[in-house]
Design a protein around this motif. Structure first.
Motif, PDB file in Angstrom:
ATOM      1  N   ALA A 163      23.336 -29.988 -68.339  1.00 31.10           N
ATOM      2  CA  ALA A 163      23.267 -30.297 -69.762  1.00 31.10           C
ATOM      3  C   ALA A 163      23.977 -31.599 -70.123  1.00 31.10           C
ATOM      4  N   SER A 164      25.004 -31.963 -69.363  1.00 28.41           N
ATOM      5  CA  SER A 164      25.788 -33.155 -69.691  1.00 28.41           C
ATOM      6  C   SER A 164      25.555 -34.316 -68.737  1.00 28.41           C
ATOM      7  N   LEU A 165      24.877 -34.074 -67.631  1.00 24.16           N
ATOM      8  CA  LEU A 165      24.675 -35.054 -66.563  1.00 24.16           C
ATOM      9  C   LEU A 165      26.011 -35.518 -65.969  1.00 24.16           C
ATOM     10  N   CYS A 166      27.018 -34.672 -66.083  1.00 22.14           N
ATOM     11  CA  CYS A 166      28.315 -34.928 -65.462  1.00 22.14           C
ATOM     12  C   CYS A 166      28.528 -33.937 -64.318  1.00 22.14           C
ATOM     13  N   ASP A 167      29.355 -34.324 -63.359  1.00 27.39           N
ATOM     14  CA  ASP A 167      29.739 -33.391 -62.311  1.00 27.39           C
ATOM     15  C   ASP A 167      30.726 -32.387 -62.887  1.00 27.39           C
ATOM     16  N   LEU A 168      30.469 -31.106 -62.681  1.00 23.82           N
ATOM     17  CA  LEU A 168      31.321 -30.040 -63.197  1.00 23.82           C
ATOM     18  C   LEU A 168      32.028 -29.363 -62.030  1.00 23.82           C
ATOM     19  N   GLU A 169      33.338 -29.205 -62.161  1.00 24.12           N
ATOM     20  CA  GLU A 169      34.146 -28.691 -61.053  1.00 24.12           C
ATOM     21  C   GLU A 169      35.280 -27.837 -61.606  1.00 24.12           C
ATOM     22  N   PRO A 170      35.417 -26.581 -61.136  1.00 21.41           N
ATOM     23  CA  PRO A 170      36.522 -25.738 -61.618  1.00 21.41           C
ATOM     24  C   PRO A 170      37.877 -26.395 -61.342  1.00 21.41           C
ATOM     25  N   VAL A 171      38.742 -26.358 -62.334  1.00 19.22           N
ATOM     26  CA  VAL A 171      40.083 -26.926 -62.148  1.00 19.22           C
ATOM     27  C   VAL A 171      40.885 -26.065 -61.184  1.00 19.22           C
ATOM     28  N   ASN A 172      40.721 -24.732 -61.291  1.00 18.01           N
ATOM     29  CA  ASN A 172      41.412 -23.790 -60.402  1.00 18.01           C
ATOM     30  C   ASN A 172      40.379 -22.855 -59.800  1.00 18.01           C
TER      31      ASN A 172
END
Length: 392
Positions: free
Chosen positions: A189-198
């Protein structure tokens, strides 16, 4: 004496013929190197070559050959929630229009020809639910809405499987065996890489890397031949909070007060992904990439009981023509300007079609809430694909 005159005449004739042949050969060679084709419409209007066309400028015209597929068929690809023919809606006049660019030849979409053009290629649509609509539209257009049992589900090849606890996968991929053409959709949806912080905390915040392409694209870009990107409607504080997205740049949380503003963050991310895709085209010049402009929504801010633009069922109530040269989506237009990523400009022409939304007929709509964002299918996303087809 006669023989001499005849000999000279034949000599001049030979020289003339030779000159004509030489000139003709040069002209033919020149045309093959730089062909100039003049196309004239049925009305006698000179049409621009595709390379000079602004497909976003033109008008909607009635066409009884529409829609391009049935809204009650295409069950193999089309979600029931977006098929207005399966709802209580009674008026389907929105289906019977096509887009005619100004002074441009708009080719008729042909599914078989599309597959031949895309032989041994992969077409990927990456973005939000509006790109999912465009993907489903494209699959229906390619197949004419008919069942194609021979089409192979190759989602697993791209990691597109249903994760544990999820309702559906992050996307779909299907291969047409006759031409070895793969068409896929991936949700980003954002065209950004999404990565869990923890990674160990199920309730963790999600790092939203404004300067990094989605991991899916980074992994599979070398297998993609045609890429269509979009983003837009998830860029609001409510969506970010609901998804627990926290902005990151350079691997660190964003502290800049200007950058954390939604509009600035979106622009930063859009420019970042456009530059990244352009760098991939440097490595693979055969890659064709398009950034679709934002799909307009027609939410009404007043009293729903008095009606609103999204409740309208009258086509072209606000006009049928777009005569502006610049895009209505200045962020996307700016992002692709200095790159080899092409703009797929659909905002202004879609803005005129408020009657073609799901509106109150959405299967997911509750009392008083209308879907003024998504479109009925068949419908407006079909035109987006026709313009994509023309630009290819």
């Amino acid at each position: 004496m006669k023989g001499v005159r005849w000999s000279r005449f034949r000599g001049r004739q030979y020289s003339y013929t030779l000159a004509v042949l030489v000139i003709t050969t040069v002209l033919l060679w020149s045309w093959e190197e730089n062909p100039v084709i003049t196309i004239v419409s049925d009305e006698g209007q000179f049409l621009k070559p595709p390379s000079e066309c602004n497909y976003a400028k033109g008008r909607w015209i009635a066409d009884n050959r529409r829609p391009l597929y049935s809204g009650t068929k295409c069950k193999q690809w089309l979600s029931d929630m977006w098929s207005c023919r399966l709802t209580l809606r009674k008026d389907f006049s929105y289906e019977a229009y096509r887009w005619q660019p100004e002074a441009c030849d708009m080719p008729e979409f042909n599914g078989s020809q599309f597959l031949r053009r895309m032989q041994d290629k992969t077409v990927a649509l990456v973005g939000d639910s509006l790109n999912r609509q465009q993907y489903q539209s494209l699959m229906c257009m390619i197949t004419g809405g008919e069942d194609r049992p021979e089409v192979e589900n190759v989602g697993r090849k791209y990691g597109l499987v249903v994760p544990r606890g999820a309702v559906r996968p992050d996307g779909w991929a299907y291969r047409f065996p006759d031409t070895n053409t793969t068409v896929l959709y991936y949700w980003s949806a954002s065209l950004c890489d999404l990565e869990p912080v923890n990674m160990t905390d199920p309730a963790t915040e999600i790092a939203m890397h404004l300067d990094r392409a989605p991991a899916f694209l980074s992994r599979y870009i070398d297998q993609i031949d045609v890429l269509v990107l979009n983003t837009g409607h998830h860029w609001n504080r409510g969506k970010l909070n609901a998804n627990r997205w926290v902005m990151y740049v350079g691997g660190k949380p964003v502290k800049d007060r200007m950058l954390v503003q939604i509009g600035n963050a979106k622009s930063f991310a859009v420019h970042s992904i456009a530059r990244w895709v352009d760098s991939q085209i440097t490595l693979r010049p055969q890659l064709k990439a398009f950034f679709r402009t934002i799909s307009p929504r027609h939410f009404y801010n007043g009293d729903w009981n008095t009606g609103g633009s999204c409740d309208n069922t009258m086509p072209m109530l606000h006009g049928s023509e777009v005569d502006q040269d610049e895009s209505s989506d200045s962020v996307i237009e700016s992002a692709v300007k200095s790159t080899r990523v092409k703009i797929l400009d659909i905002t202004a022409l879609s803005q005129l079609r408020d009657e073609a939304h799901m509106s109150r007929y959405s299967l997911k709509t509750s009392d008083g809430v209308h879907d003024c964002l998504h479109w009925c299918l068949p419908g407006i996303p079909d035109v987006w694909n026709e313009i994509l087809y023309a630009q290819l």
